[in-house]
Design a protein around this motif. Sequence first.
Motif, PDB file in Angstrom:
ATOM      1  N   ILE A   1       0.710  -0.835  -0.196  1.00  0.00           N
ATOM      2  CA  ILE A   1       0.640  -0.268   0.635  1.00  0.00           C
ATOM      3  C   ILE A   1       0.898   1.267  -0.205  1.00  0.00           C
ATOM      4  N   THR A   2       1.107   2.195  -0.703  1.00  0.00           N
ATOM      5  CA  THR A   2       2.003   3.079  -1.490  1.00  0.00           C
ATOM      6  C   THR A   2       0.451   4.307  -0.881  1.00  0.00           C
ATOM      7  N   LYS A   3       1.167   5.439  -0.225  1.00  0.00           N
ATOM      8  CA  LYS A   3       0.699   6.771   0.044  1.00  0.00           C
ATOM      9  C   LYS A   3       1.803   7.721  -0.099  1.00  0.00           C
ATOM     10  N   ILE A   4       1.415   8.525  -1.189  1.00  0.00           N
ATOM     11  CA  ILE A   4       1.980  10.177  -2.035  1.00  0.00           C
ATOM     12  C   ILE A   4       0.655  10.975  -1.420  1.00  0.00           C
ATOM     13  N   LYS A   5       1.671  11.777  -1.039  1.00  0.00           N
ATOM     14  CA  LYS A   5       0.584  13.427  -0.308  1.00  0.00           C
ATOM     15  C   LYS A   5       2.071  14.542  -0.350  1.00  0.00           C
ATOM     16  N   ASN A   6       1.051  15.239  -0.932  1.00  0.00           N
ATOM     17  CA  ASN A   6       1.505  16.881  -1.017  1.00  0.00           C
ATOM     18  C   ASN A   6       2.023  18.084   0.155  1.00  0.00           C
ATOM     19  N   ASN A   7       2.952  18.547   0.510  1.00  0.00           N
ATOM     20  CA  ASN A   7       3.103  19.131   1.969  1.00  0.00           C
ATOM     21  C   ASN A   7       4.134  20.155   1.598  1.00  0.00           C
ATOM     22  N   GLY A   8       2.852  21.266   1.004  1.00  0.00           N
ATOM     23  CA  GLY A   8       3.987  22.434   0.845  1.00  0.00           C
ATOM     24  C   GLY A   8       4.684  22.308  -0.828  1.00  0.00           C
ATOM     25  N   ASP A   9       6.087  22.497  -0.025  1.00  0.00           N
ATOM     26  CA  ASP A   9       7.131  22.316  -1.377  1.00  0.00           C
ATOM     27  C   ASP A   9       7.657  21.109  -0.740  1.00  0.00           C
ATOM     28  N   LYS A  10       7.549  20.485  -0.157  1.00  0.00           N
ATOM     29  CA  LYS A  10       7.458  18.678   0.372  1.00  0.00           C
ATOM     30  C   LYS A  10       6.978  17.681  -0.591  1.00  0.00           C
ATOM     31  N   VAL A  11       7.091  16.438  -0.414  1.00  0.00           N
ATOM     32  CA  VAL A  11       6.587  15.143  -0.847  1.00  0.00           C
ATOM     33  C   VAL A  11       6.387  14.100  -0.209  1.00  0.00           C
ATOM     34  N   LEU A  12       5.739  13.884   0.536  1.00  0.00           N
ATOM     35  CA  LEU A  12       5.674  12.590   1.864  1.00  0.00           C
ATOM     36  C   LEU A  12       5.687  11.380   1.210  1.00  0.00           C
ATOM     37  N   ILE A  13       6.220  10.091   0.620  1.00  0.00           N
ATOM     38  CA  ILE A  13       6.096   8.915   0.021  1.00  0.00           C
ATOM     39  C   ILE A  13       6.143   7.391   1.806  1.00  0.00           C
ATOM     40  N   THR A  14       5.015   6.954   1.899  1.00  0.00           N
ATOM     41  CA  THR A  14       5.088   5.672   2.695  1.00  0.00           C
ATOM     42  C   THR A  14       4.434   4.754   1.705  1.00  0.00           C
ATOM     43  N   SER A  15       4.977   3.495   1.873  1.00  0.00           N
ATOM     44  CA  SER A  15       4.910   2.141   1.699  1.00  0.00           C
ATOM     45  C   SER A  15       4.844   1.473   2.930  1.00  0.00           C
TER      46      SER A  15
ATOM     47  N   ARG B   1       2.423  -8.536   4.027  1.00  0.00           N
ATOM     48  CA  ARG B   1       2.812 -10.703   3.614  1.00  0.00           C
ATOM     49  C   ARG B   1       1.277 -10.925   4.311  1.00  0.00           C
ATOM     50  N   TYR B   2       0.243 -12.094   3.564  1.00  0.00           N
ATOM     51  CA  TYR B   2       0.005 -12.746   3.979  1.00  0.00           C
ATOM     52  C   TYR B   2       0.433 -14.078   5.111  1.00  0.00           C
ATOM     53  N   ASN B   3       1.337 -14.741   5.041  1.00  0.00           N
ATOM     54  CA  ASN B   3       1.902 -15.242   5.747  1.00  0.00           C
ATOM     55  C   ASN B   3       2.310 -14.600   7.471  1.00  0.00           C
ATOM     56  N   SER B   4       1.832 -13.214   7.618  1.00  0.00           N
ATOM     57  CA  SER B   4       2.892 -12.868   8.937  1.00  0.00           C
ATOM     58  C   SER B   4       1.964 -11.259   9.004  1.00  0.00           C
ATOM     59  N   ALA B   5       2.123 -11.423  11.016  1.00  0.00           N
ATOM     60  CA  ALA B   5       1.303 -10.116  10.972  1.00  0.00           C
ATOM     61  C   ALA B   5       2.126  -8.772  10.881  1.00  0.00           C
ATOM     62  N   LYS B   6       3.831  -9.238  11.145  1.00  0.00           N
ATOM     63  CA  LYS B   6       4.432  -7.686  10.926  1.00  0.00           C
ATOM     64  C   LYS B   6       4.360  -7.010  10.254  1.00  0.00           C
ATOM     65  N   ARG B   7       4.738  -5.781  10.259  1.00  0.00           N
ATOM     66  CA  ARG B   7       4.956  -4.467   9.700  1.00  0.00           C
ATOM     67  C   ARG B   7       6.207  -4.485   8.931  1.00  0.00           C
ATOM     68  N   TRP B   8       5.745  -4.185   7.355  1.00  0.00           N
ATOM     69  CA  TRP B   8       7.467  -4.002   7.118  1.00  0.00           C
ATOM     70  C   TRP B   8       6.934  -1.804   6.380  1.00  0.00           C
ATOM     71  N   VAL B   9       7.315  -1.086   6.848  1.00  0.00           N
ATOM     72  CA  VAL B   9       6.292  -0.073   6.239  1.00  0.00           C
ATOM     73  C   VAL B   9       7.969   1.339   5.804  1.00  0.00           C
TER      74      VAL B   9
END
Length: 226
Positions: A48-62, A66-74
């Motif tokens: 899941i990717t999110k792109i957000k413009n914030n003034g003169d900056k851009v924030l990108i989070t991914s 995974r289907y076999n794990s509850a652990k997060r990768w951000v």
Amino acid sequence: MLCTLSNAQMRLSPDNNEVDASLIKDEVYEMRWSVKSGDTSNDIGKVITKIKNNGDKVLITSEVKRYNSAKRWVDTTIVTKADLKPIYHASYNENRDMVINYGAKTEGFYKDKTKREKITLNGEYPTSFDSSMYPQVIRWLPLNDNYTADLLVFNFNPSGKTDVLNAYVKEVSSTSYNNKDVWDVVVTDDIVGGNVKTHYYISKEDRSVLRMEVNMGAQSMIMERI
């Protein structure tokens, strides 16, 4: 012919780039992640990717789920909007934590949770794109048939290469995918080796990445937009 030769010699960085900042829109999208070997395909998860413009900056989070794990990768990346110069990158998962702060000096750390080692980063490097987001850079370039370019990207990986490396837009051609007109953008890089090719199928209408296919010999890793 002269235009093609000129493009082939182009080396892009935040200080010398062709990114069209007007194409950078706020968006949230999901990609289905699978691995294909021969006729067998296994779903691994989604990104899941999110792109957000914030003034003169851009924030990108991914976020990788995974289907076999509850652990997060951000992963989180902050860049300047005008030229995509990196400001900050962080990546957290079950195996390692990594943080990079860009500036006159590039500083940060890489914490290997398995080996219980922490490696610090402190050095001066040429201005370059952050390696985590150069696939986003590609979709905002002035793509057309036969377009080529080299991108300078910074990669921090103590078990591999930590340096400014090259990513290569080798070929761009028009095709269709799911009844949509797209560019098939063929890319290699020096991070994983020049013999690994990635095909990005990028919509001509809105520059969304509809499919990524990483060819790794007998296997292919595939991301498909949901």
